[in-house]
Write an enzyme that holds these catalytic residues in place. Structure first.
Site, PDB file in Angstrom:
ATOM      1  N   HIS A   1      -4.138  -1.610   6.830  1.00  0.00           N
ATOM      2  CA  HIS A   1      -4.002  -1.884   5.563  1.00  0.00           C
ATOM      3  C   HIS A   1      -5.090  -2.775   4.929  1.00  0.00           C
ATOM      4  CE1 HIS A   1      -0.117   0.578   5.063  1.00  0.00           C
ATOM      5  NE2 HIS A   1       0.128   0.115   6.268  1.00  0.00           N
TER       6      HIS A   1
ATOM      7  N   ASP B   1      -8.116  -2.230  -0.841  1.00  0.00           N
ATOM      8  CA  ASP B   1      -7.584  -0.894  -1.501  1.00  0.00           C
ATOM      9  C   ASP B   1      -8.214  -0.550  -2.750  1.00  0.00           C
ATOM     10  OD1 ASP B   1      -5.735  -0.415   0.511  1.00  0.00           O
ATOM     11  OD2 ASP B   1      -4.095  -0.973  -0.536  1.00  0.00           O
TER      12      ASP B   1
END
Length: 389
Positions: free
Chosen positions: A126, A156
């Site tokens: 992540h 991200d």
């Protein structure tokens, strides 16, 4: 979408999930690209707020019928975006090597955390993991405290979705010269490495000697936040001498402006500025510094943005669930579209030269009775869903 938008006429097949890939295709859709989200499988759906301006269909790419339909759509597409772990797209028949034989002009983009090769390529991760590996996380936070991630903005969205969109546009531009597409390997770790160019050059120097110290880490008196009388904060960015002189003057601290860049003065200056800013509430300070070049602004919470005069002047329709389409263009304006419309499957397939009978052969079993293909109304990924993108 209007035909005058910058990416009008560009067709994108988006096989990505969750946030980074859908953010990339949202940026493209905001600029007028015709984006079709291709769903199916167990990996979840794009975050709802990132689905705007797109169409949605569902294919089972593990079936020959689903792969055949994807092939026929690829014949008419300009871009295919996917965020599978390396090797998965090939197993589904959605890899660039295979699809480029169907459409040599296709630009394919694989958006993952660690990239298509290297020891970590197959690992789940992540945003926080990509920041850690790229050396960014170790620079965030106060000295002596644990590193603090900046939400999931940097890997991200910045190093992932934005980098992928940049790569796709560059490949489309090059295609105009060569006549052929290519594969774009967009890795979030790589994107963060690129964005860290300036901090890396400063690391270990007086500018950024260590985590929590240096000019831009939030500890220097001229570049940090200060608590106000109401418990809210103002942000001060008075780095250059003329800006700090304006700050000093606006605060009524006299004509003898101290050397704000001298580390030996930092404790004293910090105490002085903390005491002054605690004397009034945040909005009073915001009004006080309106029109000033002292670089003082209120620290706004998300719920306050829709009433801030600058943001409402530039974005009258701003809402937290509908952020603006950016950047601004003088001739071909960007514009956020609506959510995928129900009952649009037949129209989407027809635009690719496919018939309702073609659709009937590939509709996922749970959608067959409904006669319409739609994404589940999720708000977040399942807590046990791993991802490499």
């Amino acid at each position: 979408m209007t035909s005058s938008q910058a990416l009008a006429g560009i067709r994108v097949l988006d096989l990505s999930r969750l946030a980074p890939g859908p953010y990339c295709s949202m940026l493209l859709a905001d600029l007028g690209a015709d984006v079709v989200m291709v769903g199916g499988g167990r990996t979840g759906a794009p975050i709802p707020v990132l689905r705007r301006g797109k169409h949605a269909i569902e294919l089972d790419l593990k079936t020959p019928q689903g792969r055949s339909l994807l092939d026929r759509m690829v014949e008419h597409a300009d871009v295919l975006l996917e965020s599978f772990r390396p090797g998965v797209a090939a197993r589904l028949g959605a890899d660039h090597e295979r699809l480029s034989r169907i459409n040599p002009r296709l630009v394919s983009c694989s958006l993952t955390g660690y990239g298509q090769d290297g020891p970590l390529a197959q690992r789940a991760g992540h945003d926080i993991n990509y920041l850690a590996i790229a050396g960014a996380l170790g620079t965030f936070g106060a000295t002596g405290a644990p590193p603090t991630p900046p939400l999931n903005l940097l890997a991200d969205f910045g190093g992932g979705g934005l980098l992928a969109a940049f790569g796709i546009l560059a490949a489309l531009h090059e295609r105009e010269r060569s006549g052929v597409g290519q594969h774009v390997d967009a890795a979030m770790v790589d994107g963060v490495l690129s964005m860290m160019a300036m901090p890396f050059a400063d690391w270990g120097t007086p500018t950024l000697p260590r985590r929590g110290a240096g000019a831009l880490t939030g500890t220097m008196p001229a570049y940090r936040t200060y608590e106000c009388a109401d418990g809210r904060y103002v942000a001060v960015g008075a780095l250059e001498p003329r800006f700090f002189a304006a700050l000093w003057s606006e605060l009524g601290l006299g004509d003898d402006v101290p050397d704000h860049l001298d580390p030996a003065r930092f404790p004293e200056l910090t105490r002085t500025l903390e005491a002054v800013f605690r004397g009034k509430d945040r909005d009073t300070w915001a009004a006080h510094f309106a029109g000033s070049d002292a670089c003082v602004t209120p620290v706004l919470e998300p719920g306050e943005l829709a009433t801030h005069p600058h943001l409402t002047a530039r974005h009258p329709d701003f809402a937290l669930d509908r952020v603006p389409a950016v950047p601004r263009f003088s001739r071909t304006p960007a514009a956020p579209g609506g959510a995928p419309a129900p009952g649009e499957t037949a129209a989407v397939l027809a635009s690719f030269g496919l018939t309702p009978d073609d659709a009937a052969r590939v509709v996922a079993p749970h959608d067959a009775a409904a006669g319409d293909l739609s994404w589940p109304p999720i708000t977040r990924p399942h807590p046990h869903t791993e991802r490499n993108s």
